[in-house]
Design a protein around this motif. Sequence first.
Motif, mmCIF file in Angstrom:
data_model
loop_
_atom_site.group_PDB
_atom_site.id
_atom_site.type_symbol
_atom_site.label_atom_id
_atom_site.label_comp_id
_atom_site.label_asym_id
_atom_site.label_seq_id
_atom_site.Cartn_x
_atom_site.Cartn_y
_atom_site.Cartn_z
ATOM 1 N N HIS A 43 7.324 -20.171 7.065
ATOM 2 C CA HIS A 43 7.848 -19.111 6.249
ATOM 3 C C HIS A 43 6.722 -18.007 6.248
ATOM 4 O O HIS A 43 5.207 -18.165 5.925
ATOM 5 C CB HIS A 43 7.789 -18.991 4.885
ATOM 6 C CG HIS A 43 9.304 -20.082 4.812
ATOM 7 N ND1 HIS A 43 8.907 -21.402 4.516
ATOM 8 C CD2 HIS A 43 10.440 -19.835 3.364
ATOM 9 C CE1 HIS A 43 10.037 -22.109 4.463
ATOM 10 N NE2 HIS A 43 10.605 -20.523 3.742
ATOM 11 N N HIS A 45 5.276 -13.390 6.478
ATOM 12 C CA HIS A 45 5.392 -11.637 6.011
ATOM 13 C C HIS A 45 4.954 -11.564 6.796
ATOM 14 O O HIS A 45 3.326 -11.358 7.737
ATOM 15 C CB HIS A 45 5.139 -11.974 4.714
ATOM 16 C CG HIS A 45 5.151 -10.682 4.731
ATOM 17 N ND1 HIS A 45 3.653 -9.733 3.884
ATOM 18 C CD2 HIS A 45 5.618 -9.236 4.325
ATOM 19 C CE1 HIS A 45 4.094 -8.312 4.214
ATOM 20 N NE2 HIS A 45 5.490 -8.300 4.252
ATOM 21 N N GLN A 62 14.108 -3.739 11.780
ATOM 22 C CA GLN A 62 14.257 -5.443 11.139
ATOM 23 C C GLN A 62 14.324 -5.927 12.750
ATOM 24 O O GLN A 62 13.483 -6.283 13.088
ATOM 25 C CB GLN A 62 14.607 -5.259 9.950
ATOM 26 C CG GLN A 62 13.989 -5.128 8.940
ATOM 27 C CD GLN A 62 15.010 -4.990 7.427
ATOM 28 O OE1 GLN A 62 15.193 -5.226 7.816
ATOM 29 N NE2 GLN A 62 13.388 -4.941 6.057
ATOM 30 N N ARG A 81 9.819 -12.406 6.188
ATOM 31 C CA ARG A 81 9.982 -10.915 6.089
ATOM 32 C C ARG A 81 9.114 -10.227 6.079
ATOM 33 O O ARG A 81 7.997 -10.165 6.719
ATOM 34 C CB ARG A 81 9.344 -11.645 3.734
ATOM 35 C CG ARG A 81 9.204 -10.702 2.898
ATOM 36 C CD ARG A 81 8.355 -11.112 1.308
ATOM 37 N NE ARG A 81 7.843 -11.151 1.503
ATOM 38 C CZ ARG A 81 6.212 -11.170 1.182
ATOM 39 N NH1 ARG A 81 6.841 -9.215 0.712
ATOM 40 N NH2 ARG A 81 5.185 -11.290 1.245
ATOM 41 N N THR A 83 7.583 -6.126 6.298
ATOM 42 C CA THR A 83 7.713 -4.531 6.049
ATOM 43 C C THR A 83 7.798 -3.858 7.113
ATOM 44 O O THR A 83 6.413 -4.227 7.863
ATOM 45 C CB THR A 83 5.754 -4.276 5.082
ATOM 46 O OG1 THR A 83 6.390 -5.523 3.920
ATOM 47 C CG2 THR A 83 6.109 -3.004 4.575
#
Length: 90
Positions: A43, A45, A62, A81, A83
Amino acid sequence: MGDLRGRIAAKLTEAFAPSRLDVTDESASHAGHAGAPVGGESHFHVLIVAEAFTGKSRLDRQRAVNAALAEELAGPVHALRMTVRSPQEG
């Protein structure tokens, strides 16, 4: 830096030449959940700021990141995830 984390950073750097890139392994906060293998690196970010994203929609940005990391997303990465910003957005 973990092997997979480093590979993600290298691919995003090559694809987008970001002015800022932070790749954070968030696997520890998902321990015990489905898709979270022992040892982490499942996982992540990604915070990426690059000129390549100027004038593009959030969805297009994205999609571009997903395309750059297609191999990782098909295998070891369970969740990503993101940004994704242009330099004007900081």
